[in-house]
Write a protein that holds these residues in place. Sequence first.
Motif, mmCIF file in Angstrom:
data_model
loop_
_atom_site.group_PDB
_atom_site.id
_atom_site.type_symbol
_atom_site.label_atom_id
_atom_site.label_comp_id
_atom_site.label_asym_id
_atom_site.label_seq_id
_atom_site.Cartn_x
_atom_site.Cartn_y
_atom_site.Cartn_z
ATOM 1 N N THR A 108 21.571 13.521 36.679
ATOM 2 C CA THR A 108 20.404 13.537 35.802
ATOM 3 C C THR A 108 19.311 14.470 36.319
ATOM 4 N N GLU A 109 19.466 15.006 37.509
ATOM 5 C CA GLU A 109 18.472 15.900 38.075
ATOM 6 C C GLU A 109 19.063 17.281 38.251
ATOM 7 N N LEU A 110 18.228 18.298 38.103
ATOM 8 C CA LEU A 110 18.683 19.676 38.252
ATOM 9 C C LEU A 110 18.436 20.155 39.673
ATOM 10 N N SER A 111 19.237 21.110 40.109
ATOM 11 C CA SER A 111 19.006 21.718 41.410
ATOM 12 C C SER A 111 17.693 22.499 41.354
ATOM 13 N N THR A 112 17.178 22.844 42.510
ATOM 14 C CA THR A 112 15.945 23.614 42.587
ATOM 15 C C THR A 112 16.078 24.939 41.859
ATOM 16 N N SER A 113 17.202 25.623 42.027
ATOM 17 C CA SER A 113 17.378 26.915 41.366
ATOM 18 C C SER A 113 17.492 26.749 39.852
ATOM 19 N N ASP A 114 18.162 25.698 39.374
ATOM 20 C CA ASP A 114 18.245 25.468 37.930
ATOM 21 C C ASP A 114 16.858 25.198 37.349
ATOM 22 N N ARG A 115 16.035 24.446 38.080
ATOM 23 C CA ARG A 115 14.664 24.187 37.605
ATOM 24 C C ARG A 115 13.863 25.487 37.569
ATOM 25 N N ALA A 116 14.006 26.305 38.599
ATOM 26 C CA ALA A 116 13.276 27.585 38.647
ATOM 27 C C ALA A 116 13.715 28.495 37.506
ATOM 28 N N LEU A 117 15.014 28.552 37.242
ATOM 29 C CA LEU A 117 15.517 29.402 36.159
ATOM 30 C C LEU A 117 15.101 28.859 34.798
ATOM 31 N N LYS A 118 15.104 27.550 34.649
ATOM 32 C CA LYS A 118 14.658 26.948 33.390
ATOM 33 C C LYS A 118 13.187 27.278 33.151
ATOM 34 N N ASN A 119 12.368 27.139 34.175
ATOM 35 C CA ASN A 119 10.945 27.463 34.075
ATOM 36 C C ASN A 119 10.751 28.943 33.734
ATOM 37 N N ALA A 120 11.498 29.814 34.397
ATOM 38 C CA ALA A 120 11.383 31.256 34.138
ATOM 39 C C ALA A 120 11.769 31.577 32.696
ATOM 40 N N PHE A 121 12.820 30.949 32.208
ATOM 41 C CA PHE A 121 13.248 31.196 30.834
ATOM 42 C C PHE A 121 12.194 30.702 29.846
ATOM 43 N N GLU A 122 11.728 29.478 30.033
ATOM 44 C CA GLU A 122 10.749 28.895 29.100
ATOM 45 C C GLU A 122 9.428 29.655 29.098
#
Length: 153
Positions: free
Chosen positions: A39-53
């Motif tokens: 249910t939690e994303l890795s640090t890199s997935d969160r960073a990439l999600k933030n960058a995309f959004e």
Amino acid sequence: MKKLLIIFLICLGAYALVSRYPDSFSLNSIKTLLPFSKTELSTSDRALKNAFENKINGFQVGGSGKVIIILPDDNQGSRHQRFILKLESSQTLLIAHNIDLAPKIENLKVDDHVNFYGRYEWNSKGGVIHWTHHDPNGQHEGGWLNHGGKMYQ
């Protein structure tokens, strides 16, 4: 017999630790020891999600994903091997790997797992990772791909 004894000793040690410090070992505290749960994303997935959004460009990032599409090589100008990864977050990334400067992944297949480190650039489809290779001029931080335990840089 030795394996059974080792397993028993590990369990005994864990039991003694939990018995001595019961407040330190709740289910939530154990979850924090794990890299991330389903249910939690890795640090890199969160960073990439933030960058995309937020349409953020131009930063180095590492991560991993599953190959969902293999595209034809781009042979215009510098040649690039291209494929699309799907991250744990379901975001997709185009990997553009310069095969004039680094070896091509010859045996890449759909559903393969690839680790990457490179430069993220925003686009409306999830983003692009490039600079997944060394910089022969030493002007840019080098990147890499890892597939099947082999580094491509």
